[in-house]
Motif scaffolding. Structure first.
Motif, PDB file in Angstrom:
ATOM      1  N   THR A   1      -2.030 -16.163 -19.124  1.00 12.83           N
ATOM      2  CA  THR A   1      -1.952 -15.386 -17.890  1.00 12.83           C
ATOM      3  C   THR A   1      -2.959 -14.255 -17.970  1.00 12.83           C
ATOM      4  O   THR A   1      -3.031 -13.547 -18.972  1.00 12.83           O
ATOM      5  CB  THR A   1      -0.534 -14.810 -17.697  1.00 12.83           C
TER       6      THR A   1
ATOM      7  N   ALA B   1       6.485 -16.078 -15.879  1.00 16.20           N
ATOM      8  CA  ALA B   1       7.533 -16.736 -16.662  1.00 16.20           C
ATOM      9  C   ALA B   1       7.602 -18.237 -16.412  1.00 16.20           C
ATOM     10  O   ALA B   1       8.259 -18.970 -17.163  1.00 16.20           O
ATOM     11  CB  ALA B   1       8.885 -16.099 -16.350  1.00 16.20           C
TER      12      ALA B   1
ATOM     13  N   HIS C   1      -0.269 -23.470 -17.077  1.00 20.38           N
ATOM     14  CA  HIS C   1      -1.317 -23.544 -18.102  1.00 20.38           C
ATOM     15  C   HIS C   1      -2.271 -22.366 -17.937  1.00 20.38           C
ATOM     16  O   HIS C   1      -2.707 -21.758 -18.924  1.00 20.38           O
ATOM     17  CB  HIS C   1      -2.093 -24.861 -17.970  1.00 20.38           C
TER      18      HIS C   1
ATOM     19  N   ARG D   1      -5.375 -21.379 -22.631  1.00 22.20           N
ATOM     20  CA  ARG D   1      -4.232 -21.191 -21.753  1.00 22.20           C
ATOM     21  C   ARG D   1      -3.805 -19.739 -21.740  1.00 22.20           C
ATOM     22  O   ARG D   1      -4.016 -18.996 -22.694  1.00 22.20           O
ATOM     23  CB  ARG D   1      -3.047 -22.047 -22.224  1.00 22.20           C
TER      24      ARG D   1
ATOM     25  N   GLN E   1       4.239 -25.670  -8.970  1.00 20.83           N
ATOM     26  CA  GLN E   1       4.375 -26.156 -10.346  1.00 20.83           C
ATOM     27  C   GLN E   1       5.179 -27.452 -10.391  1.00 20.83           C
ATOM     28  O   GLN E   1       4.857 -28.379 -11.136  1.00 20.83           O
ATOM     29  CB  GLN E   1       5.029 -25.096 -11.222  1.00 20.83           C
TER      30      GLN E   1
ATOM     31  N   ASP F   1       5.240 -20.261 -16.773  1.00 23.77           N
ATOM     32  CA  ASP F   1       4.430 -20.886 -17.818  1.00 23.77           C
ATOM     33  C   ASP F   1       3.436 -21.907 -17.280  1.00 23.77           C
ATOM     34  O   ASP F   1       3.370 -23.054 -17.734  1.00 23.77           O
ATOM     35  CB  ASP F   1       5.329 -21.533 -18.880  1.00 23.77           C
TER      36      ASP F   1
END
Length: 235
Positions: A206, A134, A138, A204, A98, A136
């Protein structure tokens, strides 16, 4: 905008199949694989990124990454050149990706648990998915086994009984409904690549891929359409 992908864990049978499918999709301008050392790629269009080489990773500039957990094949020295990610490294690897600009991450797990070493099964059963969620991204997708891993065999009578029970059940695999049986690495890889291709057009979030969608993929001729249906929330 041209897309670029990076695979971590390209040495096992599943990782190699994922690489092949990503290259075959022709939807990524460049496809990289993280390696322990320099080597000449056997697949056309594949780019080797040495682990820890920040400059090489910056040149690739991946927007999508796939972390593939797989057992070692052992017999092929070329496979050993690729980085093999351990379950305990998931959060650290995800954070590093990330930080390098990766916006979409897929975590791919083998769906043949009987062939996995016990240590890997236990590790996969305790993946810190919450820590990665957590972060985050995309897009974050977990493709995991219906039942990943279990406690190790400590040699106690109860453990031996569980092992015996597991063996007896394995002999009755032909009685298990087809859609609940493990699927082949090629099927997992084909669907993983299709999802990676389709992610930019999806909302977007999870997601965790249910095992039944892998069964659908084993029967389907168009993995791309299946991936788009799943990402769109269709049944």
């Amino acid at each position: 905008m041209p897309r670029r992908a990076l695979v971590l864990g390209g040495g096992g049978a599943l990782g190699a199949a994922v690489l092949e499918q990503l290259l075959a999709s022709h939807r990524f301008e460049r496809v990289g694989v993280l390696a322990q050392r320099a080597l000449q790629p056997a697949l056309r269009g594949l780019e080797v990124v040495p682990d820890g080489d920040a400059a090489a990773l910056a040149r690739l500039a991946p927007d999508t990454a796939l972390i593939v957990f797989d057992r070692e094949r052992g017999a092929n020295g070329r496979d050993a050149a690729f980085v093999r990610v351990l379950p305990g490294e998931l959060a650290t690897r995800a954070a590093a990706l990330q930080a390098r600009g990766v916006r979409a991450l897929l975590v791919v797990v083998p769906h043949t648990p009987a062939l996995l070493p016990q240590a890997l099964k236990v590790g996969l059963a305790t993946l810190d998915e919450g820590a990665v969620a957590a972060m985050d991204f995309h897009h974050l997708v977990f493709m995991r086994m219906a039942q990943a891993g279990g406690a190790g065999d400590d040699g106690a009578p109860g453990s031996r009984l569980r092992r015996l029970a597991g063996w007896m059940l394995s002999q009755l695999h032909w009685m298990v409904p087809q859609r609940e049986q493990p699927v082949r690495s090629a099927t997992v890889a084909r669907l993983a690549a299709a999802i990676a291709v389709a992610l930019p057009a999806a909302p977007r979030g999870t997601r965790v891929l249910p095992h039944e969608w892998l069964w659908h993929a084993a029967q389907a001729t168009d993995a791309a359409a299946l991936a788009e249906r799943w990402l769109a929330g269709q049944s």
